[in-house]
Scaffold this active site. Structure first.
Site, PDB file in Angstrom:
ATOM      1  N   TYR A 159       0.234  71.929  61.865  1.00  0.00           N
ATOM      2  CA  TYR A 159       1.445  72.321  62.587  1.00  0.00           C
ATOM      3  C   TYR A 159       2.083  71.106  63.260  1.00  0.00           C
ATOM      4  O   TYR A 159       3.294  70.888  63.161  1.00  0.00           O
ATOM      5  CB  TYR A 159       1.085  73.378  63.623  1.00  0.00           C
ATOM      6  CG  TYR A 159       2.254  73.906  64.424  1.00  0.00           C
ATOM      7  CD1 TYR A 159       3.089  74.880  63.898  1.00  0.00           C
ATOM      8  CD2 TYR A 159       2.498  73.450  65.717  1.00  0.00           C
ATOM      9  CE1 TYR A 159       4.150  75.383  64.638  1.00  0.00           C
ATOM     10  CE2 TYR A 159       3.555  73.943  66.468  1.00  0.00           C
ATOM     11  CZ  TYR A 159       4.385  74.911  65.922  1.00  0.00           C
ATOM     12  OH  TYR A 159       5.434  75.388  66.656  1.00  0.00           O
ATOM     13  N   LYS A 163       5.771  69.674  62.308  1.00  0.00           N
ATOM     14  CA  LYS A 163       6.857  69.659  63.283  1.00  0.00           C
ATOM     15  C   LYS A 163       7.314  68.238  63.608  1.00  0.00           C
ATOM     16  O   LYS A 163       8.506  68.010  63.854  1.00  0.00           O
ATOM     17  CB  LYS A 163       6.430  70.417  64.547  1.00  0.00           C
ATOM     18  CG  LYS A 163       6.198  71.903  64.310  1.00  0.00           C
ATOM     19  CD  LYS A 163       7.402  72.596  63.667  1.00  0.00           C
ATOM     20  CE  LYS A 163       7.229  74.088  63.560  1.00  0.00           C
ATOM     21  NZ  LYS A 163       8.404  74.765  62.951  1.00  0.00           N
TER      22      LYS A 163
END
Length: 268
Positions: A159, A163
């Site tokens: 993640y 991002k």
């Protein structure tokens, strides 16, 4: 500053709009006069968001979309053009998480997160940017995270990686699209009250608790207001916690000292 977009009369297309930030943003865009194309992996949730928009007097259409499929995104574009004749705003909002100790995460975890969180933006670029470039106007919103600015979560490395990549892609897109009349906003929220827990896959036990920012938890509706404001004023970066920006300055000023301090905070 990038190019502002007046939402009244605009056509907004969103992915991941069945719940959370995406749903709240779709409703907020509609309240400001946008005609909205709502998409989500769950067709019922997309329809529910659209029903809320119509109930408040707005215009909307629901489409089931899997953002890992470029054909589905092309179908989303077709639905927008068939119903409203144009596209002015594209919000790439779909996202998932995989959590676990760094040494426990298999390739499958990395591949799924990167496919949904990052490659979906690449697919969206191929599908929607030609429209915006041809008309010489429009706006793109990419939902990243405060974890894309500051590496908060070592228990969710895919993640964090995805991002960070979305932030970099968004900045590069702003440089490319800005001279061509198209604005870009990169949304980097901290804690938000959503159903993101539904999108988490866990791998093995987590041996340590990662550093988490002590930021105020905000509602999806608050994030939607900030996002709509940013689109209408042509603002690139949106954060939900003011503490993020001074920490970015601290890190940029002396990365070694910054990391030493953060490691010290993490140590048991």
């Amino acid at each position: 500053m990038t190019h502002p977009l007046r939402l009244a009369g605009a056509v907004a297309v969103l992915t991941g709009a069945g719940s959370g930030i995406g749903r709240a943003s779709a409703v907020e865009f509609a309240r400001r006069g946008a005609r909205v194309v709502v998409s989500a992996l769950d067709a019922d949730r997309a329809a529910a968001t659209t029903a809320d928009i119509v109930k408040e007097g707005g215009e909307g259409v629901a489409v089931r979309v899997d953002v890992t499929s470029e054909a589905d995104l092309a179908g989303l574009r077709a639905a927008a053009l068939d119903r409203f004749g144009r596209v002015d705003l594209v919000m790439n909002n779909a996202g998932v998480l995989a959590v676990g100790a760094p040494e426990s995460l298999p390739d499958a975890a990395w591949e799924r997160v990167l496919d949904v969180n990052l490659l979906s933006v690449a697919r969206s670029n191929r599908v929607f940017l030609p429209l915006l470039l041809e008309q010489g106007s429009g706006h793109v919103v990419n939902t990243a995270s405060a974890s894309g600015l500051l590496a908060y979560g070592f228990d969710r490395l895919p993640y964090v990686a995805s991002k960070h990549a979305v932030v970099g892609v968004s900045e590069a897109l702003a440089l490319y699209l800005g001279p061509r009349g198209v604005g870009v906003t990169c949304l980097c929220p901290s804690g938000v009250i959503t159903n993101i827990m539904e999108q988490i896959t866990a791998y093995g036990p987590t041996s340590a608790t990662p550093r988490a920012p002590k930021h105020e938890i905000v509602t999806a509706e608050q994030v939607a207001t900030l996002t709509a404001d940013a689109v209408e004023r042509g603002q690139f970066l949106v954060v939900t916690a003011p503490e993020v920006q001074p920490e970015l300055v601290e890190r940029a000023t002396d990365l070694e000292a910054y990391l030493r301090a953060r490691i010290s905070e993490q140590s048991p």
